[in-house]
Design an enzyme around this catalytic site. Structure first.
Site, PDB file in Angstrom:
ATOM      1  N   SER A  32       3.699   7.833   0.442  1.00  0.00           N
ATOM      2  CA  SER A  32       4.021   6.860  -0.510  1.00  0.00           C
ATOM      3  C   SER A  32       5.741   7.577  -0.228  1.00  0.00           C
ATOM      4  O   SER A  32       5.704   8.242  -1.618  1.00  0.00           O
ATOM      5  CB  SER A  32       3.001   6.868  -1.422  1.00  0.00           C
ATOM      6  OG  SER A  32       2.254   5.852  -1.312  1.00  0.00           O
ATOM      7  N   ASN A  35       7.594   8.952  -4.341  1.00  0.00           N
ATOM      8  CA  ASN A  35       6.019   9.421  -4.860  1.00  0.00           C
ATOM      9  C   ASN A  35       6.672  10.782  -5.032  1.00  0.00           C
ATOM     10  O   ASN A  35       7.153  11.379  -3.573  1.00  0.00           O
ATOM     11  CB  ASN A  35       4.687   9.713  -4.453  1.00  0.00           C
ATOM     12  CG  ASN A  35       3.847   9.720  -4.901  1.00  0.00           C
ATOM     13  OD1 ASN A  35       4.012  11.126  -6.027  1.00  0.00           O
ATOM     14  ND2 ASN A  35       2.359   9.163  -5.197  1.00  0.00           N
ATOM     15  N   ILE A 172       1.090  -3.810   0.183  1.00  0.00           N
ATOM     16  CA  ILE A 172      -0.265  -3.383   0.731  1.00  0.00           C
ATOM     17  C   ILE A 172      -0.610  -3.703   1.692  1.00  0.00           C
ATOM     18  O   ILE A 172      -1.634  -2.342   2.881  1.00  0.00           O
ATOM     19  CB  ILE A 172      -0.636  -4.027  -0.673  1.00  0.00           C
ATOM     20  CG1 ILE A 172      -0.687  -2.640  -2.354  1.00  0.00           C
ATOM     21  CG2 ILE A 172      -2.688  -3.776  -1.011  1.00  0.00           C
ATOM     22  CD1 ILE A 172      -0.849  -3.440  -3.230  1.00  0.00           C
ATOM     23  N   ALA A 174       0.554  -4.290   4.958  1.00  0.00           N
ATOM     24  CA  ALA A 174       0.885  -3.236   5.720  1.00  0.00           C
ATOM     25  C   ALA A 174       0.371  -2.310   6.093  1.00  0.00           C
ATOM     26  O   ALA A 174       0.465  -1.399   7.119  1.00  0.00           O
ATOM     27  CB  ALA A 174       2.812  -3.205   6.034  1.00  0.00           C
ATOM     28  N   TYR A 195      -5.979  10.357   1.002  1.00  0.00           N
ATOM     29  CA  TYR A 195      -5.035  10.129  -0.026  1.00  0.00           C
ATOM     30  C   TYR A 195      -4.950  11.027  -1.285  1.00  0.00           C
ATOM     31  O   TYR A 195      -6.660  11.460  -1.816  1.00  0.00           O
ATOM     32  CB  TYR A 195      -4.679   8.368  -0.253  1.00  0.00           C
ATOM     33  CG  TYR A 195      -3.383   8.275  -0.776  1.00  0.00           C
ATOM     34  CD1 TYR A 195      -1.904   8.378  -0.174  1.00  0.00           C
ATOM     35  CD2 TYR A 195      -3.203   7.344  -2.049  1.00  0.00           C
ATOM     36  CE1 TYR A 195      -0.989   8.066  -1.007  1.00  0.00           C
ATOM     37  CE2 TYR A 195      -2.976   7.499  -2.827  1.00  0.00           C
ATOM     38  CZ  TYR A 195      -1.172   7.681  -2.591  1.00  0.00           C
ATOM     39  OH  TYR A 195       0.283   7.142  -3.188  1.00  0.00           O
TER      40      TYR A 195
END
Length: 230
Positions: A32, A35, A172, A174, A195
Site C-alpha cells: 500500500s 504505509n 479497493i 482495483a 498482507y
C-alpha cells in the site's frame, strides 16, 4: 494454523490456503502506498524470506485511484495529482531498492496495478467485483467496512462522505482481482496473497456457497514480522 519461520509469522486463512502455501509455486506481496510499514528494509526481509520458499515472487502496489482518493479527502485537483505521484514514485523506489538489496536468486516482479489494465483476466475480475458491489449486499457491506476502516484514520468524525466512500471503494475494487485469482492473472499454478494485517473481506471470499469467491488455487495469508501483533 500459524506457521512460525525465522523472520515472519504466517497465518494461512484456511486449510486449503495452508496446502497452497506448502506447494510454494508463487507468492504475491501486496504493498500500500503511503504505509510506513513498507520500508525498503521490510521489502528486503520479505523478499529474502519468500525466496527460500517460493518459485516465483511478485510485488504489486496500488497505483490506481490514488489521486481521486486524495481529491475526495479535500485536496484540490492539482495538489491531489502531485501528492499521488510523489507517493507512488516513493513506494516504487523503496520496493526496487528493497529487492536489489535482497539479492534474490531469481528475478522479482515489481508491478503497479495499472500495468494489468489490459490483462483480460484482471479486466474480467474487475468487472465482476464492480457487479457484485452493485448487486450483492453482503459483499458491498464487507467492502464498505474496509473503506470505513481506512477512512476513519483520515477523516475522523463526522463519518466519511458519500464521495469519500465512493473513491475508496474504487481503490479497493482495483485491488480485489489479486485476492480472487492471481494464478489466472499471472499464469502461475497457484498463489499465496500476503498482507501484514487481516482483511475484512477474506472470510466472505473463502466462504462456501455462491457469490464472489476466491479461485480454488488462490490462497491468502497474514504475514508479519515475529513479535508484531495483528
Amino acid at each position: 494454523m500459524t506457521i512460525t519461520t525465522e523472520a515472519f509469522t504466517v497465518q494461512p486463512f484456511t486449510r486449503s490456503c495452508h496446502h497452497i502455501w506448502d506447494e510454494g509455486d508463487h507468492v504475491l506481496i501486496g504493498v500500500s502506498p503511503g504505509n510506513s510499514y513498507f520500508s525498503a528494509g521490510r521489502i528486503t526481509d520479505l523478499v529474502r524470506w519468500a525466496s527460500a520458499r517460493f518459485t516465483r515472487i511478485d510485488i504489486v502496489y496500488a497505483d490506481l485511484h490514488v489521486a481521486e482518493l486524495f481529491g475526495a479527502l479535500g485536496y484540490d485537483q492539482d495538489h491531489a495529482a502531485r501528492r499521488a505521484s510523489k507517493e507512488l514514485k516513493a513506494v516504487r523506489r523503496r520496493m526496487l531498492r528493497g529487492v536489489e538489496e535482497a539479492g534474490p536468486p531469481a528475478p522479482v516482479g515489481v508491478h503497479g496495478l495499472s500495468e494489468f489494465a489490459a490483462n483480460p483476466v484482471y479486466e474480467l475480475l474487475h468487472r465482476r467485483v464492480r457487479h457484485f458491489l452493485a448487486t450483492d449486499p453482503a459483499f458491498r457491506a464487507g467492502c464498505e467496512r474496509m473503506a470505513g476502516h481506512f477512512l476513519s484514520s483520515k477523516v475522523g468524525e463526522p463519518a466519511a462522505s458519500a464521495e469519500q466512500l465512493a473513491a475508496c471503494l474504487d481503490y479497493i475494487a482495483a485491488e480485489l482481482p489479486f485476492f480472487l485469482d492471481t494464478p489466472g492473472i499471472l499464469g502461475v499454478p497457484s498463489s499465496v496473497s500476503c498482507y501484514h494485517a487481516p482483511i475484512p473481506l477474506t472470510e466472505l471470499l473463502y466462504a462456501k456457497g455462491g457469490g464472489l469467491r476466491a479461485s480454488r488455487n488462490q490462497a491468502h495469508a497474514v504475514v508479519r514480522p515475529e513479535g508484531i501483533a495483528a
